[in-house]
Design an enzyme around this catalytic site. Structure first.
Site, PDB file in Angstrom:
ATOM      1  N   PRO A   1       0.827  -1.214   0.000  1.00 16.27           N
ATOM      2  CA  PRO A   1       0.000   0.000   0.000  1.00 16.27           C
ATOM      3  C   PRO A   1       0.858   1.260   0.000  1.00 16.27           C
ATOM      4  CG  PRO A   1       0.176  -0.858   2.224  1.00 16.27           C
ATOM      5  CD  PRO A   1       0.909  -1.837   1.338  1.00 16.27           C
TER       6      PRO A   1
ATOM      7  N   THR B   1       0.462   3.694   1.878  1.00 15.75           N
ATOM      8  CA  THR B   1       0.612   4.179   3.257  1.00 15.75           C
ATOM      9  C   THR B   1       1.742   3.508   4.022  1.00 15.75           C
ATOM     10  OG1 THR B   1      -1.097   2.569   3.876  1.00 15.75           O
ATOM     11  CG2 THR B   1      -1.797   4.860   3.530  1.00 15.75           C
ATOM     12  N   ASN B   2       2.226   2.355   3.527  1.00 15.84           N
ATOM     13  CA  ASN B   2       3.268   1.628   4.270  1.00 15.84           C
ATOM     14  C   ASN B   2       4.296   0.974   3.347  1.00 15.84           C
ATOM     15  OD1 ASN B   2       2.863   1.837   7.147  1.00 15.84           O
ATOM     16  ND2 ASN B   2       0.973   0.682   6.882  1.00 15.84           N
TER      17      ASN B   2
ATOM     18  N   GLY C   1      -6.755  -0.976   0.209  1.00 12.23           N
ATOM     19  CA  GLY C   1      -8.169  -0.651   0.306  1.00 12.23           C
ATOM     20  C   GLY C   1      -9.043  -1.808  -0.116  1.00 12.23           C
TER      21      GLY C   1
ATOM     22  N   GLY D   1      -7.632  -5.208   4.723  1.00  7.55           N
ATOM     23  CA  GLY D   1      -8.216  -3.964   4.258  1.00  7.55           C
ATOM     24  C   GLY D   1      -7.912  -2.809   5.186  1.00  7.55           C
TER      25      GLY D   1
ATOM     26  N   CYS E   1      -3.832  -0.463   9.354  1.00  5.51           N
ATOM     27  CA  CYS E   1      -5.053  -1.265   9.301  1.00  5.51           C
ATOM     28  C   CYS E   1      -5.455  -1.788  10.679  1.00  5.51           C
ATOM     29  CB  CYS E   1      -4.888  -2.431   8.328  1.00  5.51           C
ATOM     30  SG  CYS E   1      -3.421  -3.429   8.598  1.00  5.51           S
TER      31      CYS E   1
END
Length: 279
Positions: A126, A128-129, A211, A229, A264
């Site tokens: 992702p 984000t990471n 997502g 997710g 998450c």
């Protein structure tokens, strides 16, 4: 529909460069995995220590955090650095487990369980990471004697590539095949959804973090998949929380605000026992 026909269909959506890159990296991953699956438990544990610390040492992880935020435009530079402790926690947990030979015996049922690698894992990273996710999943994959190929988010390709590069350095240091850990879409073949889906179709197992759409595509890939997710973790405050309600509240606040709540596993809601609800 056969697996071969399925690959033909999805390859029709890719460029020549994308197809060549997937085929080449799969061949290299397969060769590396076949060598590594013969390694001993001691050698494997030494390997995952090395790849973990290549990424999770304080200086290097700070550099990765800076790179990832500048590239993706997302994240908190202060609290994201704490995610290095998650990588160290994954390493700690992995080192406590056995992954070679007999891993469990249930004499009363006449059952003996042997560890067996699955082969080649595809892992979706992702935005984000791009610093944490590759390291954590690489530790798990290599611990179980698998190869892993990462599919980066288009907004975090450079950070994903740098993280993988560091782990490959760790593999070389212990004499392990460096092609156990690879990443696609960082060269001439640009990463897109179709290339990521092709990777998932071709591999033996998918680990997808992202997502709802990312997770659904993994589950519909036709390959066994684990999906993570956005998360909506429920915290339960039982009667024992009354011993320190301030600490319970503080921990939830830290979880929800760390890296702007992008993890998450960030606390999503709280169930509070009626005996302490008013307090």
């Amino acid at each position: 529909m056969s697996r071969m026909n399925s690959m033909d269909d999805i390859y029709a959506k890719l460029t020549k460069e994308q197809i060549e890159e997937i085929e080449e990296k799969f061949a290299r991953a397969d060769a590396a995995q076949k060598i590594f699956e013969k390694w001993s438990q001691e050698e494997i544990d030494r390997t995952i220590r090395c790849i973990a610390w290549k990424v999770a040492n304080t200086q290097t992880f700070r550099e990765l955090v800076k790179m990832s935020i500048e590239e993706s435009g997302m994240g908190d530079p202060v609290t994201r650095e704490n995610k290095k402790y998650k990588i160290r926690g994954v390493l700690r947990d992995a080192l406590r487990q056995k992954s070679v030979g007999i891993i469990e015996e249930i004499p009363e049922k006449g059952i003996v369980k042997y560890a067996k690698p699955v082969g080649i894992i595809a892992c979706v990273i992702p935005a984000t990471n791009p610093d944490l996710t590759p390291a954590g999943n690489a530790i798990y994959a290599v611990k179980a004697r698998n190869a892993i190929i990462f599919s980066p988010h288009p907004r975090a390709v450079k950070t994903g590539a740098r993280t993988v590069e560091l782990m490959r350095e760790g593999l070389r240091q212990v004499g392990a095949p460096e092609d156990l850990i690879q990443i696609i879409g960082t060269g001439k073949a640009k990463i897109n959804r179709e290339m990521a889906e092709a990777l998932q179709r071709k591999c033996d197992l998918v680990i997808a973090t992202g997502g709802q759409g990312v997770v659904r595509r993994a589950y519909f890939s036709g390959t066994p998949a684990y999906g993570v997710g956005a998360g909506n973790a429920t915290m339960i405050w039982d009667e024992t929380a009354k011993l320190d309600l301030h600490k319970a509240a503080y921990n939830t606040m830290i979880s929800k605000t760390s890296d702007f709540g992008s993890g998450c596993s960030a606390d999503g809601n709280i169930i509070i026992h009626e005996s302490i609800f008013e307090d």
